[in-house]
Design an enzyme around this catalytic site. Structure first.
Site, PDB file in Angstrom:
ATOM      1  N   LYS A 290       0.848  -1.207   0.000  1.00 29.16           N
ATOM      2  CA  LYS A 290       0.000   0.000   0.000  1.00 29.16           C
ATOM      3  C   LYS A 290       0.884   1.257   0.000  1.00 29.16           C
ATOM      4  O   LYS A 290       0.603   2.222  -0.717  1.00 29.16           O
ATOM      5  CB  LYS A 290      -0.900  -0.017   1.241  1.00 29.16           C
ATOM      6  CG  LYS A 290      -1.714   1.240   1.452  1.00 29.16           C
ATOM      7  CD  LYS A 290      -2.964   1.318   0.603  1.00 29.16           C
ATOM      8  CE  LYS A 290      -3.670   2.655   0.804  1.00 29.16           C
ATOM      9  NZ  LYS A 290      -4.947   2.763   0.176  1.00 29.16           N
TER      10      LYS A 290
ATOM     11  N   LYS B 258      -1.240  11.564   5.715  1.00 28.84           N
ATOM     12  CA  LYS B 258      -0.970  10.556   6.758  1.00 28.84           C
ATOM     13  C   LYS B 258      -0.218   9.371   6.143  1.00 28.84           C
ATOM     14  O   LYS B 258       0.784   8.893   6.693  1.00 28.84           O
ATOM     15  CB  LYS B 258      -2.292  10.081   7.373  1.00 28.84           C
ATOM     16  CG  LYS B 258      -2.128   8.934   8.346  1.00 28.84           C
ATOM     17  CD  LYS B 258      -3.384   8.068   8.428  1.00 28.84           C
ATOM     18  CE  LYS B 258      -3.691   7.350   7.159  1.00 28.84           C
ATOM     19  NZ  LYS B 258      -4.360   6.082   7.204  1.00 28.84           N
TER      20      LYS B 258
END
Ligand code: NAP
Length: 295
Positions: A168, A236
């Site tokens: 990811k 983030k």
């Protein structure tokens, strides 16, 4: 198989609905309890009073919360109800180190833990077409497959614990570079006075095209950035990428420059817009050079 789902946000709520459609959902828990009560009433499933109650009643727990500390908090709350043979699947995007630490802690009690971050956005969550990048023990992954198939379409086991989150992070680095390149190119095309819609239509077929160019350059052309993938969330994720790269002694220019641009966008109140809002700072480069106000 009885599944409990924790974290009913933009991603988690539609994932829980798809688990219900697959007749797998036993019940839900959410920090803001009203959301759990409302979804439980809609689906006719349990709204567990505590995380431990959910864990005790289910074979598999799915989680989709915001960030690393939130995931650790949720797993700590589940722990009294977890036991040998149960599986925890984390769909949140967190650091690979967090995933590995939780995997090791739960393995000591015979509990399986899979890091399964997803890609495909809110649309993919609703349609059950998410891409799922799994890390963890292969036997646990195979046991969890029916759960993953209820929420995703492309489901891949990438390796041991942490491999899903590392995959990811790889994706998030690519997204950063591509959205920057698309926004910079679009600001250039605008400064050149080109017909932007025709440029998108033409170059969308070219070698420099990408999903972001085809789907997000039109936002830039209109100067509208409706909620899609929020700047705050990508920021983030890029801080996770920064930390993971630093563990190798590396500092990544694409990650660093995107973080700097996002910090300015968040400061200026654009943190909840789609990441295509980075076009604002790219077009300001031309406005500054031409002595004109920015877009
Ligand atoms: P969201 O809408 O903000 O929802 C976050 C959920 O986490 C809420 O249910 C929230 O509970 C819960 N939560 C946060 N902190 C918690 C804590 N300390 N303890 C318990 N629950 C907590 O976020 P989202 O868009 O669903 O994203 C969730 C995860 O998926 C993130 O890691 C994100 O990076 C990832 N992701 C998002 C997308 C996307 O397009 N949105 C795409 C791929 C991956 P409350 O209701 O009480 O606030």
């Amino acid at each position: 198989m009885r599944i409990g789902f924790v974290g009913l946000g933009a991603m988690g709520a539609p994932m829980a609905r798809n688990l219900h459609r697959a007749s797998l959902l036993a019940g839900v828990w959410n920090r803001t309890q009203g959301k759990a009560a409302a979804l439980a009433a809609e689906l006719g499933c349990n709204a567990y009073p505590t995380l431990a109650d959910l864990a005790a009643d289910c074979d598999v727990v799915g989680i989709c919360v915001s960030a690393d500390a939130d995931l650790r908090e949720v797993v700590a709350g589940l722990s009294p109800g977890l036991g040998a043979g149960k599986i925890v699947i984390d769909f949140s995007t967190v650091g690979a180190g967090t995933a590995r630490a939780l995997h090791a802690r739960l393995a000591a009690g015979g509990v399986g833990f899979l890091d399964c971050p997803v890609s495909g956005g809110i649309e993919g969550a609703r349609q059950g077409t998410l891409a799922i990048m799994a890390g963890g023990d292969e036997a646990v992954f195979e046991r969890a497959r029916p759960v993953l198939e209820a929420v995703g379409r492309k489901i891949a086991h990438l390796g041991p614990s942490g491999a899903g989150q590392a995959t990811k992070a790889t994706n998030q680095i690519m997204c950063a570079g591509i959205i920057q390149a698309v926004a910079e190119a679009m600001a250039f095309a605008q400064a050149e006075g080109l017909p932007l819609e025709r440029v998108i239509d033409t170059l969308g077929q070219g070698a420099g095209s990408s999903w972001y160019f085809v789907n997000r350059a039109p936002y830039m052309a209109k100067g509208q950035y409706p909620a899609g993938f929020r700047v705050r969330l990508h920021e983030k994720d890029l801080r996770i990428c920064r930390e993971m790269a630093a563990a190798h002694g590396a500092r990544l220019p694409v990650v660093e420059s995107t973080l700097a641009e996002y910090a300015a966008l968040i400061r200026d109140g654009h943190g909840d817009e789609d990441i295509s809002t980075i076009y604002r700072s790219k077009s300001a480069l031309f406005a500054d050079a031409d002595g004109k106000p920015g877009a």
